[in-house]
Design a protein around this motif. Structure first.
Motif, PDB file in Angstrom:
ATOM      1  N   VAL A   1      49.932  37.360  38.082  1.00 10.83           N
ATOM      2  CA  VAL A   1      48.862  36.420  38.391  1.00 10.83           C
ATOM      3  C   VAL A   1      47.907  37.004  39.423  1.00 10.83           C
ATOM      4  O   VAL A   1      46.679  36.918  39.273  1.00 10.83           O
ATOM      5  CB  VAL A   1      49.442  35.079  38.878  1.00 10.83           C
ATOM      6  CG1 VAL A   1      48.344  34.166  39.425  1.00 10.83           C
ATOM      7  CG2 VAL A   1      50.180  34.380  37.744  1.00 10.83           C
ATOM      8  N   LYS A   2      48.450  37.622  40.476  1.00  8.30           N
ATOM      9  CA  LYS A   2      47.601  38.176  41.536  1.00  8.30           C
ATOM     10  C   LYS A   2      46.683  39.266  41.017  1.00  8.30           C
ATOM     11  O   LYS A   2      45.565  39.446  41.515  1.00  8.30           O
ATOM     12  CB  LYS A   2      48.461  38.710  42.678  1.00  8.30           C
ATOM     13  CG  LYS A   2      48.978  37.632  43.606  1.00  8.30           C
ATOM     14  CD  LYS A   2      49.616  38.251  44.834  1.00  8.30           C
ATOM     15  CE  LYS A   2      49.942  37.170  45.856  1.00  8.30           C
ATOM     16  NZ  LYS A   2      50.535  37.742  47.080  1.00  8.30           N
TER      17      LYS A   2
ATOM     18  N   LYS B   1      45.527  39.345  38.045  1.00 11.10           N
ATOM     19  CA  LYS B   1      44.799  38.792  36.893  1.00 11.10           C
ATOM     20  C   LYS B   1      45.215  39.472  35.592  1.00 11.10           C
ATOM     21  O   LYS B   1      44.393  39.753  34.717  1.00 11.10           O
ATOM     22  CB  LYS B   1      43.290  38.908  37.102  1.00 11.10           C
ATOM     23  CG  LYS B   1      42.784  38.132  38.323  1.00 11.10           C
ATOM     24  CD  LYS B   1      41.295  38.185  38.428  1.00 11.10           C
ATOM     25  CE  LYS B   1      40.701  37.430  39.594  1.00 11.10           C
ATOM     26  NZ  LYS B   1      41.529  36.622  40.423  1.00 11.10           N
TER      27      LYS B   1
ATOM     28  N   ASP C   1      47.769  31.351  34.605  1.00  7.07           N
ATOM     29  CA  ASP C   1      47.526  31.811  33.240  1.00  7.07           C
ATOM     30  C   ASP C   1      48.500  32.952  32.955  1.00  7.07           C
ATOM     31  O   ASP C   1      48.342  34.058  33.461  1.00  7.07           O
ATOM     32  CB  ASP C   1      46.085  32.295  33.093  1.00  7.07           C
ATOM     33  CG  ASP C   1      45.772  32.762  31.672  1.00  7.07           C
ATOM     34  OD1 ASP C   1      46.659  32.619  30.791  1.00  7.07           O
ATOM     35  OD2 ASP C   1      44.671  33.286  31.454  1.00  7.07           O
TER      36      ASP C   1
END
Length: 372
Positions: free
Chosen positions: A123-124, A126, A342
């Protein structure tokens, strides 16, 4: 989605994931410090055979029984065997965040790691830094209590229960189990109808023995260490999941390394699959091998009264159990503790399924979270 694919709210909340955006906690605490294992030095590890597209592959994992696959795979030479002339170099870590940092820095290429740091790293960045490419282990988390103070699940109310770290996988699992009981606890302070005491796994057995905590929701081998100190297993988290399976350890790979050296990643995955098959076929020998690896890495082996129940509560698996990762994240969001991440594309199971097919095993599914 079937019942097996999406557990009921009670089951899924009971095993909610680490809050990856809340804190970068580890998914399964290790014992020992970050260091090179020393047994697979690039100059010595080659066993002959064809060298793959990389001279060396650098692998990270925890000196922890929940990382049985790399412990046994390295100890028995099963990983190096599949790499042929490409050297295996291994590094062990105490915690997920430091392993993710090493992956991002290019210090390691592939890692065995818990679900939450994998999600956090994904997540970090992306979705640019890593992919989950295989499963490794399921289970191995228990609620252990002092039987003199707690004799039933309802008795947990009003007691002091340890978890490994604020926001880590077991901490959130316990918080949500509490919510399912209808009790109230502030997730930040841990105060409420139950006192949630965040305590490092290395300290928890002493705290339990001293009476500072009345029990703990912890992974193995900490759970079995508490039992050896007089504790009793009140709840095995696996019983809260369909088929008693939920992810505790995954295999991740640097996206850069995966793109540049898919043949090396495939060889490591073949070694992982064959190691898991060897563990299943030789459980006693595998348990001894894992303990020998722990002694080599940390200077200490686990006593039989800790090792045996810890080993029996874990299951090695090639399946990443993607539906359980999805359920963990979804229910952390539903609890209001996490912004919805996401996770689309977090899995790339292409090479794993290629290996499984060649081994005559069924392919595994990414639960619609696979790389497109």
């Amino acid at each position: 989605m079937s019942a097996a694919a999406r557990p009921p709210r009670r089951r899924a909340l009971a095993a909610a994931a680490v809050l990856p955006l809340l804190i970068g906690a580890l998914g399964a605490c290790g014992y020992g410090s970050e260091k090179n294992s020393g047994t697979a030095d690039a100059a010595k590890a080659r066993t002959g055979g064809r060298k793959l597209s990389a001279d060396t592959v650098r692998i990270g994992y925890f000196p922890n029984i929940t990382h049985a696959t790399p412990l046994v795979g390295e100890q028995q030479g099963l990983l190096q065997k599949e790499l042929g002339g490409t050297a295996l170099r291994t590094t062990t870590f105490n915690a997920g965040p430091s392993e993710i940092e090493a992956l991002n820095a290019g210090s390691i290429d592939i890692g065995w790691i818990g679900p939450s740091p994998a999600v956090n790293g994904y997540v970090k960045s992306k979705g640019k830094s890593l992919r989950i490419v295989s499963g490794s282990a399921s289970g191995g988390v228990k609620l252990v209590v002092d039987p003199k103070k707690i004799t039933s699940l309802d008795d947990v109310k009003g007691k002091r229960i340890a978890t490994p770290q604020k926001g880590n996988t077991q901490d959130v699992a316990f918080l949500n189990w509490i919510a399912e009981k209808g009790w109230k606890v502030d997730p930040q302070s841990g105060k409420g109808d139950v006192s949630v005491v965040r305590t490092d796994n290395k300290v928890t057995p002493d705290a339990f023995k001293a009476g500072s905590v009345d029990g703990a929701w912890v992974p193995e081998p900490t759970a079995s260490k508490l039992v050896s100190e007089g504790g009793k297993v009140l709840l095995d988290e696996s019983t809260l999941w369909p088929e008693k399976k939920f992810v505790i350890t995954n295999v991740i790979v640097s996206q850069k390394f995966l793109d540049a050296h898919p043949d090396v990643v495939e060889a490591v995955l073949r070694g992982s699959v064959r190691t898991n098959a060897w563990i299943a076929a030789h459980p006693d020998e595998a348990r001894a091998s894992a303990n020998a690896a722990l002694k080599r890495l940390s200077g200490k082996e686990l006593p039989a009264e800790v090792l045996d129940p810890a080993w029996s509560s874990l299951t090695t698996t090639d399946d990443p159990l993607a539906t359980t990762l999805r359920a963990q994240a979804d229910h952390a969001v539903a609890a209001g503790l996490l912004e919805k991440p996401d996770l689309s594309g977090i899995y790339d199971l292409t090479l794993l399924n290629k290996v499984l097919t060649a081994e005559g095993k069924p392919a595994v599914d990414a639960a619609q979270l696979g790389r497109q």
